[in-house]
Structures are given as structure tokens and as C-alpha cells.
Design an enzyme around this catalytic site. Structure first.
Site, PDB file in Angstrom:
ATOM      1  N   HIS A 164      -0.702   0.276  -9.428  1.00  0.00           N
ATOM      2  CA  HIS A 164      -1.432  -0.313  -8.726  1.00  0.00           C
ATOM      3  C   HIS A 164      -2.082  -1.852  -9.403  1.00  0.00           C
ATOM      4  CE1 HIS A 164      -3.294  -0.424  -4.166  1.00  0.00           C
ATOM      5  NE2 HIS A 164      -3.331  -1.619  -4.822  1.00  0.00           N
ATOM      6  N   GLU A 175      -2.231   7.958  -4.456  1.00  0.00           N
ATOM      7  CA  GLU A 175      -2.715   7.467  -5.635  1.00  0.00           C
ATOM      8  C   GLU A 175      -3.948   8.014  -6.018  1.00  0.00           C
ATOM      9  OE1 GLU A 175      -2.897   3.264  -5.574  1.00  0.00           O
ATOM     10  OE2 GLU A 175      -0.855   2.905  -4.683  1.00  0.00           O
ATOM     11  N   ARG A 199       0.976  -1.104  -0.133  1.00  0.00           N
ATOM     12  CA  ARG A 199      -0.004   0.071  -0.096  1.00  0.00           C
ATOM     13  C   ARG A 199       0.785   1.207  -0.036  1.00  0.00           C
ATOM     14  NH1 ARG A 199      -3.858  -2.042  -1.320  1.00  0.00           N
ATOM     15  NH2 ARG A 199      -5.790  -1.895  -0.631  1.00  0.00           N
TER      16      ARG A 199
HETATM   17  C1  DGY Z   1      -5.979  -5.211  -2.853  1.00  0.00           C
HETATM   18  O1  DGY Z   1      -6.610  -6.212  -2.728  1.00  0.00           O
HETATM   19  O2  DGY Z   1      -5.780  -4.504  -1.384  1.00  0.00           O
HETATM   20  C2  DGY Z   1      -5.177  -4.477  -3.745  1.00  0.00           C
HETATM   21  O3  DGY Z   1      -4.354  -3.650  -3.579  1.00  0.00           O
HETATM   22  C3  DGY Z   1      -5.968  -4.410  -4.785  1.00  0.00           C
HETATM   23  O4  DGY Z   1      -5.407  -4.448  -5.981  1.00  0.00           O
END
Ligand code: DGY
Length: 321
Positions: free
Chosen positions: A285, A267, A238
Site C-alpha cells: 500500500h 490489510e 482499495r
Molecule cells: C489514500 O489516500 O486513500 C491512499 O490509499 C493512502 O495511501
């Protein structure tokens, strides 16, 4: 009257059809994200919201959506949802664990290899017409085989990444808030080390922890300074876990060798500093984005919704009910 459900972004037709069997569905197939005001307005008469990580569900929104009973995230990470606020408002929150581990692990390896072997930099050089022949010292990279891989977070995705490292005959070390069970360590051939040991020893540092206030800027200036100048940093977890400004500075100075990044602070806005750097591999992402996995994620979120709004406990309920 059938419950009303909003799907905030484009989903697969099968998912739309599945939900339409149970609910009156409004879907944003144009895929343009709703601003917070529009999201509240669209949700004010809905019982369910099938959302993505760019939709923020907080106390302010919940107070204006009195009919809401379920928010189902199409993601395993759920830092976009205030769980306490959901519990107080008697709204069930769900996520999509398990279905994306292998795909995200695979992509982490794509970043590791592309960053270590300077693939995107070399491709740009070729495409720009700069290649004038083979040179002994051209695009010298880092060997991945037999290197030391340092994993922050030996959860489901961290374990996938570790197991893939066996093929590269790597030494795998990890750090986590809790030490993993002996059978997990054995299957991953991973040894538990302190944060400092990981930062100082790893040739490749890869992050697989969820975002929370406790992991905000887990990797900042101080941590980057503890890494070797030859180390590369990978983040497919993240944005916000790495301090992007500190990372850009470290990459500029050469205090680490490179970074492979799928996630960023703020983002989809990218710190423009990244674009000026050659020693960084950037992706928007997409770590979980294989056709099969994104389908499974959306379908699992939809199944959570059906359970939540038909009086059952959703398989991936996040908050107490
Ligand atoms: C998640 O599932 O948290 C991913 O970052 C989405 O692609």
C-alpha cells in the site's frame, strides 16, 4: 485552554510543529497502530483526531468521545470513517483529495510495467543465482505499447493513468458509474464501454474506484472469468474491491496472466495464497508514497484540522455541516 488533538501515527516534524502552534498535541511518533480500545481511550478527551486509513471511526467510538469535533484522514479514501455517524455526532470528517493523484498514477504504471514484463519474478530468479544465460523464451511478457488499457473509474487518478497511456500509444477504454464529460474523454483519449466490454477487451485492467458497499468485490470470480487468459489485473485503489480468494484461484489456474497489487483485503494481513504465486507483483500500500506527496497529504490533513477547530469550514469537508 487550547483544543486537544491526537495524531495517531508518526508524521513529519513540520506537521507536528504546525499543529502545535494551535493545539495541545499528543502524537504517536512510535508509529505503532493503536488497537480500537486504546484509540477510544486516547481520544476520549480530544477535540481533534489526525488519523490514517487503519484507524476506524465508527458510531461506537464516537459515542465514547463526546469532545470530538474533527477527524482528519491522511488519505483520500475514507472508508475507515462512518460519515453518517460523524454527522449525527456533529463531528467534521475530512480527507486529502488532489495531492496524490499523479504519484498514485505513476505507481499504477510501475505495477503495470512490472507485472506485464514479469520484473519481480525475473529479479528473484537472478538474485537466487538461477540465471545461467540468455534464452530466447525467457520471461516472455506482455507488450504494454499498443495494448488495450481498461480503466474502472475515470476519476482524478484514473484520468492520470489514462493520460500516461498516450505515451505508450495504447487504446484506452473505461467504465464508470457515470460517463465522463466529453472534454475529459478527449484529454484521456478514452472511450466509455460497458463493464462486460471492458472485461472482455482489455489486455490490462486497472481499478481506480473508491471502496464502498457498491464496489465491494467489483472484481470477483465471474468478472475474472470474463477476462482473456493473457490479461493482467492492477489494483492500487482499495482492498476489498477485488475478491482476493477468487483472484488467487484465477492466477493459479492461469485464467488470467498476472496481477499487480498494492492493496489487499484485511490489510496488513496478506492472503498467504499470494505468496505462493509467481505471476503477481505485490506492494505494501505505497502507491501515494513519494516523499513530496506523503508530506502534502499530512500537511493538508493538518490544515483541515486547523480550519475545523478554529471555526472555519475545512477545505476538504466530507459531511454536511
Ligand atoms: C489514500 O489516500 O486513500 C491512499 O490509499 C493512502 O495511501
Amino acid at each position: 485552554m487550547r483544543p486537544k488533538v491526537l495524531i495517531t501515527r508518526e508524521v513529519f516534524d513540520e506537521v507536528l510543529q504546525y499543529l502545535s502552534q494551535y493545539f495541545e498535541v499528543t502524537s504517536n511518533q512510535s508509529d505503532a497502530p493503536f488497537d480500537p480500545g486504546t484509540l477510544v481511550a486516547k481520544l476520549s478527551d480530544k477535540q481533534g483526531a489526525l488519523i490514517t486509513l487503519s484507524d476506524k471511526i465508527d458510531a461506537a467510538l464516537l459515542s465514547q468521545c463526546p469532545n470530538l469535533k474533527a477527524v482528519c484522514n491522511i488519505a483520500v479514501g475514507y472508508n475507515n470513517i462512518n460519515l453518517d455517524a460523524c454527522t449525527k455526532a456533529r463531528v467534521m470528517a475530512t480527507n486529502t483529495p488532489g495531492v496524490l493523484d499523479d504519484t498514485t498514477g505513476d505507481f499504477t504504471w510501475a505495477l503495470i510495467l512490472a507485472t506485464a514484463r514479469r520484473l519481480t519474478e525475473a529479479e528473484a530468479y537472478l538474485r537466487n543465482g538461477q540465471w545461467d544465460g540468455w534464452k530466447l523464451k525467457q520471461f516472455l511478457g506482455l507488450d504494454v505499447h499498443h495494448a488495450t488499457l481498461g480503466i474502472f473509474g475515470l476519476g482524478r487518478i484514473g484520468q492520470v493513468v489514462a493520460r500516461r497511456a498516450i505515451g505508450f500509444e495504447m487504446k484506452v477504454i473505461y467504465h464508470d458509474v457515470r460517463r465522463a464529460a466529453p472534454e475529459i474523454e478527449q484529454a484521456c483519449r478514452a472511450s466509455f464501454v460497458s463493464k462486460e466490454e471492458l472485461l472482455g477487451q482489455a489486455d490490462i485492467v486497472t481499478i481506480h474506484v473508491p471502496y464502498s458497499p457498491a464496489t465491494h468485490h467489483l472484481i470477483g470470480k465471474q468478472e475474472l472469468e470474463k477476462m482473456k487468459p493473457s490479461t493482467i489485473l492492477i489494483n492500487a485503489s482499495r482492498g476489498g474491491i477485488v475478491d482476493d480468494s477468487a483472484l488467487i484461484e484465477a492466477l493459479r489456474k492461469g485464467s488470467i496472466a498476472g496481477a499487480g497489487l498494492d492493496v489487499f483485503e484485511n490489510e496488513p494481513k496478506l492472503n498467504p495464497g499470494f505468496l505462493e504465486l509467481k505471476n503477481v507483483v505485490l506492494a505494501p500500500h505505497i502507491a501515494s508514497s513519494s516523499k513530496a506527496t506523503r508530506f502534502k497529504m499530512a500537511m493538508l490533513a493538518a490544515q483541515n484540522m486547523v480550519a475545523a477547530l478554529t471555526g472555519k469550514t475545512p477545505p476538504n469537508l466530507l459531511n454536511p455541516f
